[in-house]
Motif scaffolding. Structure first.
Motif, short mmCIF file in Angstrom:
data_model
loop_
_atom_site.label_atom_id
_atom_site.label_comp_id
_atom_site.label_asym_id
_atom_site.label_seq_id
_atom_site.Cartn_x
_atom_site.Cartn_y
_atom_site.Cartn_z
N ARG A 48 44.59 78.42 29.45
CA ARG A 48 44.38 76.97 29.48
C ARG A 48 44.11 76.44 28.07
O ARG A 48 44.64 75.41 27.67
CB ARG A 48 43.22 76.65 30.41
CG ARG A 48 43.00 75.18 30.61
CD ARG A 48 41.88 74.93 31.61
NE ARG A 48 41.52 73.54 31.63
CZ ARG A 48 42.05 72.65 32.42
NH1 ARG A 48 42.98 72.99 33.29
NH2 ARG A 48 41.67 71.39 32.37
N LEU A 51 47.38 76.56 26.06
CA LEU A 51 48.39 75.57 26.46
C LEU A 51 48.15 74.20 25.84
O LEU A 51 49.07 73.38 25.78
CB LEU A 51 48.43 75.46 27.98
CG LEU A 51 48.97 76.70 28.70
CD1 LEU A 51 48.85 76.52 30.20
CD2 LEU A 51 50.39 77.00 28.30
N LYS A 52 46.95 73.94 25.37
CA LYS A 52 46.65 72.65 24.73
C LYS A 52 47.43 72.46 23.43
O LYS A 52 47.63 71.34 22.98
CB LYS A 52 45.15 72.54 24.44
CG LYS A 52 44.30 72.43 25.67
CD LYS A 52 42.83 72.37 25.32
CE LYS A 52 41.97 72.31 26.57
NZ LYS A 52 40.54 72.28 26.24
N ARG A 56 55.34 70.82 25.47
CA ARG A 56 55.86 70.82 26.83
C ARG A 56 57.22 71.51 26.87
O ARG A 56 57.98 71.46 25.91
CB ARG A 56 55.99 69.37 27.30
CG ARG A 56 56.30 69.22 28.76
CD ARG A 56 56.34 67.73 29.11
NE ARG A 56 56.29 67.45 30.50
CZ ARG A 56 57.24 67.73 31.38
NH1 ARG A 56 58.32 68.33 31.00
NH2 ARG A 56 57.10 67.42 32.64
N LEU A 84 47.00 77.77 37.11
CA LEU A 84 47.58 76.84 36.13
C LEU A 84 48.71 76.04 36.76
O LEU A 84 48.87 74.85 36.49
CB LEU A 84 48.06 77.59 34.90
CG LEU A 84 46.97 78.22 34.03
CD1 LEU A 84 47.57 79.19 33.04
CD2 LEU A 84 46.17 77.14 33.32
N ARG A 85 49.52 76.70 37.62
CA ARG A 85 50.60 76.00 38.32
C ARG A 85 50.04 74.94 39.25
O ARG A 85 50.56 73.82 39.33
CB ARG A 85 51.44 76.99 39.13
CG ARG A 85 52.71 77.38 38.45
CD ARG A 85 53.60 78.23 39.33
NE ARG A 85 53.84 79.47 38.62
CZ ARG A 85 53.28 80.63 38.88
NH1 ARG A 85 52.49 80.79 39.89
NH2 ARG A 85 53.54 81.68 38.14
N GLU A 87 47.39 73.28 38.94
CA GLU A 87 46.88 72.16 38.14
C GLU A 87 47.99 71.41 37.41
O GLU A 87 47.73 70.41 36.75
CB GLU A 87 45.86 72.67 37.13
CG GLU A 87 44.60 73.20 37.77
CD GLU A 87 43.61 73.75 36.78
OE1 GLU A 87 43.88 73.71 35.55
OE2 GLU A 87 42.56 74.23 37.21
N LEU A 89 49.67 72.49 34.85
CA LEU A 89 49.73 72.81 33.41
C LEU A 89 50.92 73.68 33.06
O LEU A 89 51.37 73.68 31.92
CB LEU A 89 48.43 73.49 32.97
CG LEU A 89 47.18 72.62 33.09
CD1 LEU A 89 45.94 73.42 32.76
CD2 LEU A 89 47.31 71.42 32.16
N ILE A 90 51.44 74.42 34.04
CA ILE A 90 52.68 75.17 33.86
C ILE A 90 53.53 74.97 35.11
O ILE A 90 53.04 74.54 36.14
CB ILE A 90 52.44 76.68 33.60
CG1 ILE A 90 51.81 77.36 34.82
CG2 ILE A 90 51.64 76.91 32.35
CD1 ILE A 90 51.76 78.87 34.72
N VAL A 100 55.57 75.53 30.00
CA VAL A 100 54.43 74.63 29.82
C VAL A 100 54.77 73.28 30.44
O VAL A 100 55.83 72.72 30.17
CB VAL A 100 54.09 74.47 28.32
CG1 VAL A 100 52.92 73.50 28.14
CG2 VAL A 100 53.76 75.82 27.70
N SER A 102 53.18 69.25 31.72
CA SER A 102 52.38 68.22 31.08
C SER A 102 50.97 68.25 31.65
O SER A 102 50.78 68.56 32.81
CB SER A 102 52.97 66.84 31.25
OG SER A 102 53.86 66.76 32.29
N PRO A 103 50.01 67.90 30.83
CA PRO A 103 48.64 67.85 31.34
C PRO A 103 48.52 66.81 32.44
O PRO A 103 49.22 65.80 32.39
CB PRO A 103 47.80 67.46 30.13
CG PRO A 103 48.72 67.32 29.00
CD PRO A 103 50.12 67.54 29.46
#
Length: 141
Positions: A48, A51-52, A56, A84-85, A87, A89-90, A100, A102-103
């Protein structure tokens, strides 16, 4: 616009301007390790954080390579990737790997503090739900 994290992931310098050069903190020794956290939680937190800094649609390395990098089994890594998926994020492309995303967008809604707020919220829900039912009726699949 797919970029692979290849050379930076393997420890080669990708140049100071490349986002892939910021992946140094994927090495398990460089991040704080809390002994009371499950392994999947530690991997999740490290990914996490990483990934910041990654653009993308950048392709992540394969599961086997990432599991080796973190020193964990593939099932442990998969738990972290699944979170992560969930959420956003990926995202995964079948046969291509993980990328990756988008947030998540946070919509600032205030608390419901009055009867008028509750009434407005319920009116919104009624309108939204009736539209959803109408669309579902038109598209029976």
């Amino acid at each position: 616009m797919q970029r692979a994290l290849g050379s930076a992931w393997k420890g080669k310098s990708a140049g100071a301007s490349s986002p892939c050069s910021l992946l140094g903190y994927l090495h398990p020794d460089t991040s704080p390790v809390l002994s009371n956290q499950p392994l999947s939680e530690r991997v999740y937190l490290q990914l996490r954080q990483m990934l910041k800094t990654v653009p993308r649609d950048t392709r992540l390395p394969g599961e086997l390579e990432m599991a080796g990098r973190f020193g964990v089994s593939r099932p442990v890594l998969r738990q972290a990737l699944e979170r992560l998926r969930a959420e956003g994020l990926i995202y995964a492309r079948k046969g291509s790997g993980n990328f990756v995303g988008s947030p998540p967008q946070v919509v600032p809604f205030g608390p419901l503090t009055s009867i008028a707020d509750v009434r407005s919220f319920l009116e919104f829900r009624c309108n939204l739900e009736s539209e959803m039912v109408a669309l579902a009726a038109r598209n029976p699949k």
